[in-house]
Each structure stands twice: as C-alpha cells, then as structure tokens.
Design a protein around this motif. Structure first.
Motif, PDB file in Angstrom:
ATOM      1  N   ASP A 160       1.230  -1.240  -0.033  1.00  0.00           N
ATOM      2  CA  ASP A 160      -0.059  -0.002  -0.248  1.00  0.00           C
ATOM      3  C   ASP A 160       0.902   1.021  -0.284  1.00  0.00           C
ATOM      4  OD1 ASP A 160       0.656   0.591   2.551  1.00  0.00           O
ATOM      5  OD2 ASP A 160      -0.917   0.082   3.747  1.00  0.00           O
ATOM      6  N   ILE A 172       2.831   1.829  -2.766  1.00  0.00           N
ATOM      7  CA  ILE A 172       3.278   2.061  -3.731  1.00  0.00           C
ATOM      8  C   ILE A 172       2.084   2.529  -4.519  1.00  0.00           C
ATOM      9  CG2 ILE A 172       4.036   0.621  -6.272  1.00  0.00           C
ATOM     10  CD1 ILE A 172       5.682  -1.697  -4.772  1.00  0.00           C
ATOM     11  N   GLU A 173       2.940   3.424  -5.134  1.00  0.00           N
ATOM     12  CA  GLU A 173       1.688   4.183  -6.345  1.00  0.00           C
ATOM     13  C   GLU A 173       1.920   3.911  -7.335  1.00  0.00           C
ATOM     14  OE1 GLU A 173       1.500   8.800  -7.752  1.00  0.00           O
ATOM     15  OE2 GLU A 173       0.945   8.614  -5.905  1.00  0.00           O
ATOM     16  N   SER A 174       2.650   3.540  -8.513  1.00  0.00           N
ATOM     17  CA  SER A 174       3.028   2.425  -9.167  1.00  0.00           C
ATOM     18  C   SER A 174       4.444   2.612  -9.405  1.00  0.00           C
ATOM     19  CB  SER A 174       2.793   4.333 -10.578  1.00  0.00           C
ATOM     20  OG  SER A 174       3.713   5.165 -10.465  1.00  0.00           O
ATOM     21  N   LEU A 223      -0.343  -2.465 -10.508  1.00  0.00           N
ATOM     22  CA  LEU A 223       0.771  -0.915 -10.628  1.00  0.00           C
ATOM     23  C   LEU A 223       1.621  -1.389 -11.222  1.00  0.00           C
ATOM     24  CD1 LEU A 223       0.498  -0.103  -6.916  1.00  0.00           C
ATOM     25  CD2 LEU A 223      -0.858   0.383  -8.836  1.00  0.00           C
ATOM     26  N   ARG A 268       7.334   4.785  -7.921  1.00  0.00           N
ATOM     27  CA  ARG A 268       6.611   6.534  -6.777  1.00  0.00           C
ATOM     28  C   ARG A 268       5.757   5.466  -6.245  1.00  0.00           C
ATOM     29  NH1 ARG A 268       6.386  11.095  -8.469  1.00  0.00           N
ATOM     30  NH2 ARG A 268       7.009  10.870 -10.534  1.00  0.00           N
ATOM     31  N   LEU A 269       6.893   5.909  -4.939  1.00  0.00           N
ATOM     32  CA  LEU A 269       5.353   5.691  -3.593  1.00  0.00           C
ATOM     33  C   LEU A 269       4.521   7.033  -3.268  1.00  0.00           C
ATOM     34  CD1 LEU A 269       8.778   4.887  -1.591  1.00  0.00           C
ATOM     35  CD2 LEU A 269       7.338   3.345  -2.573  1.00  0.00           C
ATOM     36  N   THR A 270       3.153   6.304  -2.971  1.00  0.00           N
ATOM     37  CA  THR A 270       2.247   7.413  -1.915  1.00  0.00           C
ATOM     38  C   THR A 270       2.937   8.606  -1.677  1.00  0.00           C
ATOM     39  OG1 THR A 270       2.095   5.731  -0.140  1.00  0.00           O
ATOM     40  CG2 THR A 270       0.700   5.009  -2.122  1.00  0.00           C
ATOM     41  N   ASP A 271       3.676   7.997  -1.046  1.00  0.00           N
ATOM     42  CA  ASP A 271       4.061  10.387  -0.514  1.00  0.00           C
ATOM     43  C   ASP A 271       5.404  10.770  -1.130  1.00  0.00           C
ATOM     44  OD1 ASP A 271       6.471   9.340  -0.593  1.00  0.00           O
ATOM     45  OD2 ASP A 271       7.478   8.105   1.615  1.00  0.00           O
ATOM     46  N   GLY A 272       5.384  10.244  -2.066  1.00  0.00           N
ATOM     47  CA  GLY A 272       6.248  11.181  -3.462  1.00  0.00           C
ATOM     48  C   GLY A 272       7.426  10.742  -4.050  1.00  0.00           C
TER      49      GLY A 272
END
Length: 451
Positions: free
Chosen positions: A295, A297-299, A361, A380-384
């Motif tokens: 959770d 990981i954004e992409s 993803l 790319r992580l969810t925190d940017g």
C-alpha cells in the motif's frame, strides 16, 4: 530441393566433425561443464512436475528399448523417448540456461541427446562434452543470425534452431561422415517447429524435448542412408528463407575457433523467462534498499527490451506457467518477496491479493535503447518519493556470471528436491569431473531416481 552450393552447411559440418576437445580453450570446456551441470539439475527437478507424469504415462504405454534413463524417475526407455522426456523436464520450470544473443535455451535440446547416447554407447565424458560443445556452438551461431527475428515472428527459437544443435551433437557422437551429417541437418530442419503462442503452457517445455528427439531421429536416420535437404541452411527455400525471408546465414559460419558462443551463455537464477531477469534484479535491489509494503506503492514503471513484451507480457496470469511469462508478476515478486525462484511461482502466489495489487501497478514500457541483459525500474511511492534502479547485466549473464559455487548451490537445491542428499553430493562431484569420466552411464545412473 538439394541442388546448389552449400557454403554454410559445409562450413558447419566441417566444424562439427573437426572439433577436438584438446583444441578447445579451457574456459570453454568449463563453460560447457557448467551448462551440462545446470541442465541436469533442472531436468531432475522437472521430473516431479505434472508434465513429467504425463510424459511418463505415454512412455510406459508405448514402450521402448531400455537404452537411456529418464532422469529423476528411474525409468529407462529408448534414447529417443529419453531425449524427449529429459528435454521437456529440464524446461518445465523455465529454469535452464539461456544464450541471450541467440534468444535460445542452449542446453535444453542438446544435453538430453548427448546424455542419452552416452549412456546407450557407454561413451566417455570427454567424447560427450565434445559433442555437446559442437551442438551448442552450431545452434547458437544460427540463432545469433535469426533468433531475434524468429521470436518477433512468433517462432520459438529453442524449438526450431535447437533441432539443428541436437542433430549436430547426435551426429558427432554417432560418428557420421560429412555427407551423412549434412543430410541429418536437412532432416532436422524439415522437422523444426514450435510457436511462442505456446508460452505459458506445457507445450512450451515440450518444444526442447521434441527438438532433442527430432534431432536425434535425424542423425539416426542419416546413419542408415536416409536423405534430407543438404541446402537447408543455404537455399532461399531453406528454413531461414521460408520462415523469415532471410537468405544469408553466412555469419553463422565465421570465426570458428576464435569466437565461442558458450562464453556468452547465461545461467538462470530465477525460474522465469530470461527476459524478465533484469527487471527482477532491479526489484530485488530496490527491496534490499527499502522494503516496501504494497500500500506504499503508487506505481511501478519498468523499461525493458521490446522483445520482453513479445515473449513475457502475460497481463493477468492464471497459472504458475503463465506467471513465468509475466514481467508484471515477476516485478511484483521481486519487490514484495525479494526472489523469483521455483518457490515463488505457485497457485498461492497468484491468488495472493497483495501480489495482485502490486502487479496491477506495474507498467512495462518497451525501450529500444535497453540491452537484452538490462532493465530500468522506477517505483513511485504514495508519499511522492521515487526510487530507481538500473541493471546493466542481469545476474547469471556474462557480465555478472556468478561462481561455480553459486551454480552448484542451485544444482543441489533442485536435485535435492528429488534425490537423497548422498546421491546429490556424489552427482555434484561427478559432474565436476565430467570430462574425465570413463563411462557417462555411471553418471546417468546417479541421476536416475530417488531409490
């Protein structure tokens, strides 16, 4: 058609029949030994896969003279059927070696033939290794010229070009003369088949088994006076011309004794399509630096060789075999579990919702500037934050080959899933001294089965 000049066929035949182990550089002999060792481990481990059960049932029903051993299963059958079974078993996990420049599993079609004939004929390790080198060098030389284009057109190179390697190795061991070997290669070429559409099914590992069996059959027939197209590698109507419109295989017949393709072979340390391995390395490296929860990981963006998306872009794999040809699944395994060995390709892994989340993803992108041994991953992580990893030489490739100990650790793990530990230890030592073996049948007996 057999008329006309055949310079490529003539040169390859002369190379095979003129090869002497004493003239082969020690590094090439060691590379051949490592390839044979690695192949045997994968073939033994493949003996407990479902496809091996199916093959064993067919062999039991159809019989065959007890000439050679199906490794890991303890059954002896004809050299033809043993080559079929051992060639398929070695590829069951997609864990056998790859000659990446030829896009070819170099040992898969050749090693089953030389082992079967060596056991049948009680040949020495030196003679067996010589035949292996001859077959491997011939097929990978052809593969260097047309392998990538064959794959792009949907042909499986191991299935098609591997048949020539098997025939050459068999011809070497059977003592064929130049005319007979040319006919054997012609007979092999007319049997060459196998489509990448089969990737992700049991038919894919069947390909090297059939290539081995067909190549051996070609040599046995040629020994009895059976004829084939001697212009199979030269004529416009030959294999390359018919399949691809390529009419010049001249580069396959250059630099004999100066360039050895075995030195460009790669060992697999992940049980998946070799075109995914650099991506796996990138994911493992990122995980080693910063273990990530799904959770977080954004992409995931993976730049890969375009051929990877041709051979290994199963988007939603439903079986372990399909997962081996999914760069998305392999990337997820590397990021979440830090490995992609035989234990990672299971029904449970495919059903794991965390794996499915990360796999969704992953976006693989074709990049012509990426080498066949390379990959680039950007997470790319969810925190940017963005974490990147570039791999120039995947683990096991010539630029990052690993040691003999690494290879034997893999061999012992695979063989140890089937054979008792003392047998694995004896087999490891026997393979290390393969070139000095007086009778390869003794090594085949060690690999026969758990009893």
């Amino acid at each position: 058609m057999t008329a006309g000049k055949t310079p490529v066929m003539d040169a390859l035949v002369d190379f095979v029949l003129g090869l002497e182990l004493a003239a082969v550089p020690p590094a090439v002999i060691e590379a051949a030994n490592r390839s044979m060792t690695d192949w045997l481990g994968t073939a033994i481990r493949g003996s407990i896969e479902p496809l091996a059960d199916a093959l064993a049932s067919v062999i039991a029903a159809t019989g065959g003279e007890p000439q050679a051993t199906v490794v890991g299963r303890g059954r002896r059958t004809s050299a033809l059927l043993a080559s079929l079974a051992n060639g398929a078993q070695c590829h069951a996990l997609d864990f056998d070696d790859t000659h990446l420049p030829a896009v070819l599993h170099g040992s898969a079609a050749v090693a089953p033939v030389v082992l079967a004939l060596a056991e049948w004929q009680h040949a020495s390790g030196a003679d067996t290794l010589t035949a292996f080198i001859a077959g491997f060098e011939l097929e990978t030389r052809i593969g260097r010229v047309i392998g990538k284009r064959l794959t792009e057109r949907g042909w499986h190179v191991t299935a098609t070009v591997g048949t020539f390697g098997a025939a050459a190795a068999a011809g070497c061991m059977l003592g064929l003369d130049a005319r007979q070997l040319a006919h054997a290669l012609g007979i092999a070429g007319t049997q060459a088949a196998g489509l990448t559409q089969s990737f992700g099914t049991m038919a894919k590992p069947l390909h090297p088994g059939k290539a081995a069996m067909n190549g051996l059959l070609a040599a046995l027939l040629a020994r009895e006076g059976f004829t084939g197209a001697r212009a199979m590698l030269d004529a416009p109507e030959g294999l390359a011309g018919t399949f691809l419109g390529v009419t010049d295989l001249g580069r396959a017949a250059e630099d004999f004794g100066k360039r050895w393709e075995l030195l460009h072979n790669s060992t697999k340390y992940y049980a998946a399509c070799h075109l995914t391995h650099a991506t796996i390395d990138a994911g493992r490296a990122i995980r080693a630096r910063m273990p990530l929860a799904a959770d977080a990981i954004e992409s995931v963006r993976c730049r890969v060789l375009p051929l990877t998306l041709k051979a290994a872009d199963q988007r939603e794999p439903k079986t372990p075999l399909e997962a081996k040809f999914s760069v998305r699944f392999c990337a997820a395994m590397a990021l979440l579990r830090g490995d992609a060995g035989e234990a990672e390709f299971t029904e449970a892994s495919i059903a794991d919702p965390t794996v499915a989340l990360v796999m969704a993803l992953v976006s693989p992108v074709a990049d012509d500037s990426i080498a066949i041994t390379a990959a680039h991953m950007s997470v790319r992580l969810t925190d940017g934050r963005v974490i990147e990893e570039r791999i120039s030489a995947a683990r096991g490739t010539p630029g990052n080959p690993g040691t003999r100990d690494d290879l034997e650790t893999k061999f012992q793990r695979l063989a140890g899933a089937v054979l008792p530990a003392p047998r694995v230890a004896a087999l490891t030592a026997a393979m290390r001294g393969f070139a000095e073996a007086k009778d390869v049948a003794e090594i085949a007996a060690l690999a026969a089965g758990p009893a």
